[in-house]
Design a protein around this motif. Sequence first.
Motif, PDB file in Angstrom:
ATOM      1  N   GLY A  73      -4.162  22.438  -2.232  1.00 12.25           N
ATOM      2  CA  GLY A  73      -5.135  21.497  -1.702  1.00 12.25           C
ATOM      3  C   GLY A  73      -5.295  20.215  -2.495  1.00 12.25           C
ATOM      4  N   ILE A  74      -4.606  20.082  -3.620  1.00 12.74           N
ATOM      5  CA  ILE A  74      -4.708  18.823  -4.360  1.00 12.74           C
ATOM      6  C   ILE A  74      -3.712  17.823  -3.775  1.00 12.74           C
ATOM      7  CG2 ILE A  74      -5.447  19.985  -6.468  1.00 12.74           C
ATOM      8  CD1 ILE A  74      -2.662  19.456  -7.602  1.00 12.74           C
ATOM      9  N   ALA A  75      -4.107  16.564  -3.806  1.00 11.82           N
ATOM     10  CA  ALA A  75      -3.282  15.519  -3.181  1.00 11.82           C
ATOM     11  C   ALA A  75      -2.198  15.065  -4.147  1.00 11.82           C
ATOM     12  CB  ALA A  75      -4.171  14.344  -2.778  1.00 11.82           C
ATOM     13  N   ALA A  76      -1.261  15.956  -4.417  1.00 13.01           N
ATOM     14  CA  ALA A  76      -0.143  15.631  -5.311  1.00 13.01           C
ATOM     15  C   ALA A  76       1.111  16.299  -4.783  1.00 13.01           C
ATOM     16  CB  ALA A  76      -0.436  16.105  -6.727  1.00 13.01           C
ATOM     17  N   HIS A  77       2.254  15.750  -5.145  1.00 14.53           N
ATOM     18  CA  HIS A  77       3.531  16.336  -4.731  1.00 14.53           C
ATOM     19  C   HIS A  77       4.577  15.979  -5.779  1.00 14.53           C
ATOM     20  CE1 HIS A  77       4.754  12.263  -3.500  1.00 14.53           C
ATOM     21  NE2 HIS A  77       3.560  12.169  -2.942  1.00 14.53           N
ATOM     22  N   GLY A  78       5.714  16.619  -5.678  1.00 20.61           N
ATOM     23  CA  GLY A  78       6.811  16.325  -6.585  1.00 20.61           C
ATOM     24  C   GLY A  78       6.488  16.677  -8.027  1.00 20.61           C
ATOM     25  N   PRO A  79       6.954  15.855  -8.975  1.00 15.22           N
ATOM     26  CA  PRO A  79       6.763  16.148 -10.410  1.00 15.22           C
ATOM     27  C   PRO A  79       5.304  16.299 -10.809  1.00 15.22           C
ATOM     28  CG  PRO A  79       8.398  14.406 -10.095  1.00 15.22           C
ATOM     29  CD  PRO A  79       7.772  14.642  -8.748  1.00 15.22           C
ATOM     30  N   LEU A  80       4.406  15.516 -10.203  1.00 14.58           N
ATOM     31  CA  LEU A  80       2.992  15.603 -10.581  1.00 14.58           C
ATOM     32  C   LEU A  80       2.409  16.957 -10.185  1.00 14.58           C
ATOM     33  CD1 LEU A  80       0.537  14.319 -11.821  1.00 14.58           C
ATOM     34  CD2 LEU A  80       0.055  13.189  -9.638  1.00 14.58           C
ATOM     35  N   LEU A  81       2.733  17.440  -9.002  1.00 14.84           N
ATOM     36  CA  LEU A  81       2.262  18.757  -8.576  1.00 14.84           C
ATOM     37  C   LEU A  81       2.814  19.840  -9.493  1.00 14.84           C
ATOM     38  CD1 LEU A  81       0.769  20.606  -6.620  1.00 14.84           C
ATOM     39  CD2 LEU A  81       2.790  20.574  -5.141  1.00 14.84           C
ATOM     40  N   THR A  82       4.073  19.708  -9.890  1.00 14.97           N
ATOM     41  CA  THR A  82       4.680  20.684 -10.798  1.00 14.97           C
ATOM     42  C   THR A  82       3.937  20.736 -12.122  1.00 14.97           C
ATOM     43  OG1 THR A  82       6.857  20.362  -9.792  1.00 14.97           O
ATOM     44  CG2 THR A  82       6.806  21.319 -12.003  1.00 14.97           C
ATOM     45  N   ARG A  83       3.498  19.594 -12.608  1.00 11.34           N
ATOM     46  CA  ARG A  83       2.755  19.561 -13.873  1.00 11.34           C
ATOM     47  C   ARG A  83       1.449  20.345 -13.762  1.00 11.34           C
ATOM     48  NH1 ARG A  83       3.746  13.732 -16.809  1.00 11.34           N
ATOM     49  NH2 ARG A  83       5.871  13.400 -16.062  1.00 11.34           N
ATOM     50  N   PHE A  84       0.792  20.240 -12.626  1.00 11.88           N
ATOM     51  CA  PHE A  84      -0.427  21.022 -12.426  1.00 11.88           C
ATOM     52  C   PHE A  84      -0.108  22.513 -12.354  1.00 11.88           C
ATOM     53  CE2 PHE A  84      -2.218  16.965 -11.459  1.00 11.88           C
ATOM     54  CZ  PHE A  84      -3.574  17.088 -11.701  1.00 11.88           C
ATOM     55  N   GLN A  85       0.905  22.865 -11.601  1.00 11.02           N
ATOM     56  CA  GLN A  85       1.230  24.278 -11.409  1.00 11.02           C
ATOM     57  C   GLN A  85       1.733  24.942 -12.680  1.00 11.02           C
ATOM     58  OE1 GLN A  85       3.933  23.870  -8.081  1.00 11.02           O
ATOM     59  NE2 GLN A  85       2.299  24.177  -6.575  1.00 11.02           N
ATOM     60  N   GLU A  86       2.276  24.168 -13.601  1.00 14.13           N
ATOM     61  CA  GLU A  86       2.745  24.713 -14.874  1.00 14.13           C
ATOM     62  C   GLU A  86       1.669  24.690 -15.957  1.00 14.13           C
ATOM     63  OE1 GLU A  86       5.699  26.020 -15.713  1.00 14.13           O
ATOM     64  OE2 GLU A  86       6.460  25.867 -13.664  1.00 14.13           O
TER      65      GLU A  86
END
Length: 417
Positions: free
Chosen positions: A19-32
């Motif tokens: 649900g966060i408005a991020a994708h690509g490398p930025l989303l990966t940083r959150f998920q990690e």
Amino acid sequence: MHFKFVHAADLHLDTPFRGIAAHGPLLTRFQESTFRALARIVDLCLRERVTFLLLAGDLFEVKDRSVRARLVLRRELERLHVAGIEAFIVHGNHDPLSGDTGTLGLPSSVKVFGPDWEEAEVRREGRRLCRVQGISYPDVEVREDLSSRFRRTGEGFSVGLLHANLGGAEGHANYAPCTPAGLGARGLDYWALGHVHTRGELMLPGGGLAVYPGNPQGRHVLETGERGCVLVEVEDGGTRRRFVPVDTVRWHRVEVPLTGVATLDGLMGTLSEAVDAACAQELDGHAVRVVLTGRGPLHRELARPGALSQLEEGLRAKLAAGHPPVLLESLRDSSRPELDWDALTAEGGFARTLLEEARALEEDPGALTRLWEEEALGSLGQKLKRLGVDVLETPRKEWVSRASLLGVEALHEEDGA
């Protein structure tokens, strides 16, 4: 006797950040980020050469913990094992014992407390350094005060490891509820608590100490600021504590006043500067909620249909392209129109009457009470009660002031439309 340990809690490994408005490398940083926070906790243990690590529950985000999360936990605990550092673990409401499949073994240096109270000893060169007591949640909901099972069993520094709600902390389920007096009565020196995500310390009756380290990685906009763990140094029965940030993605709430900002490009520049100042520290990423406040000429412009969302879209793209990248969680408008109150009063009319009536009500508590007890308002209150809505029995004069200002502002907006 001198030794050190690290106290961490609420890792919530493998939080999905859906649900966060991020994708690509930025989303990966959150998920990690939850995994990276755990690695930094272990790095701290190795760097400080601590004797042991305490993990006070909710290691995993969900009861059915992912294979990925379990493998990462195993890997990090193995790093401690190789260095001769023990680990003590209790499970909480997010990761109760009932969710453990038993298919992943942990190093022999790791002690996982079961559903019954247990005590383990930390020994070095044949000497007892410390006693660690703990108990895990058998299932998600534990309403019993588990702290009542703890007790001092002998001399020496004693730690209670527990996932619990101390003093009915708001915003967290009231699992394993306990009180300062109850913890103090158990006679332990240090209570290593988990469950509450806000860092805090409390001196207990009798001289013990209860500590929440908070969660090591913020996961949403209500978990702002530095997140980490506590490094504890024990000497002659006393402790020195140092909070150590380990988060890799940080959440912020940034308020930006509209006062003095006359143009949209000027506002975009002001917003960018405010976010840059809040997110200056070099991390893997930042996330912000930006709130427009104050009064300014742009309020009417931003009140137009679609205007705020379009501004949000442009700001989101600009922040995501920065270094470090910043996720814009949302842009919210709490600003008010720019009004000349003296001029409105001088003009007379309904706005002046509204302000004068409100001022009279504020200065006459009896009149305010009579208004509150009028048939229409009283009937509304009774209906709300029947629907289960809490209704205050006594009116507050600040409500009148706020309502009058909102009324005048609404009139102003309508006249300017």
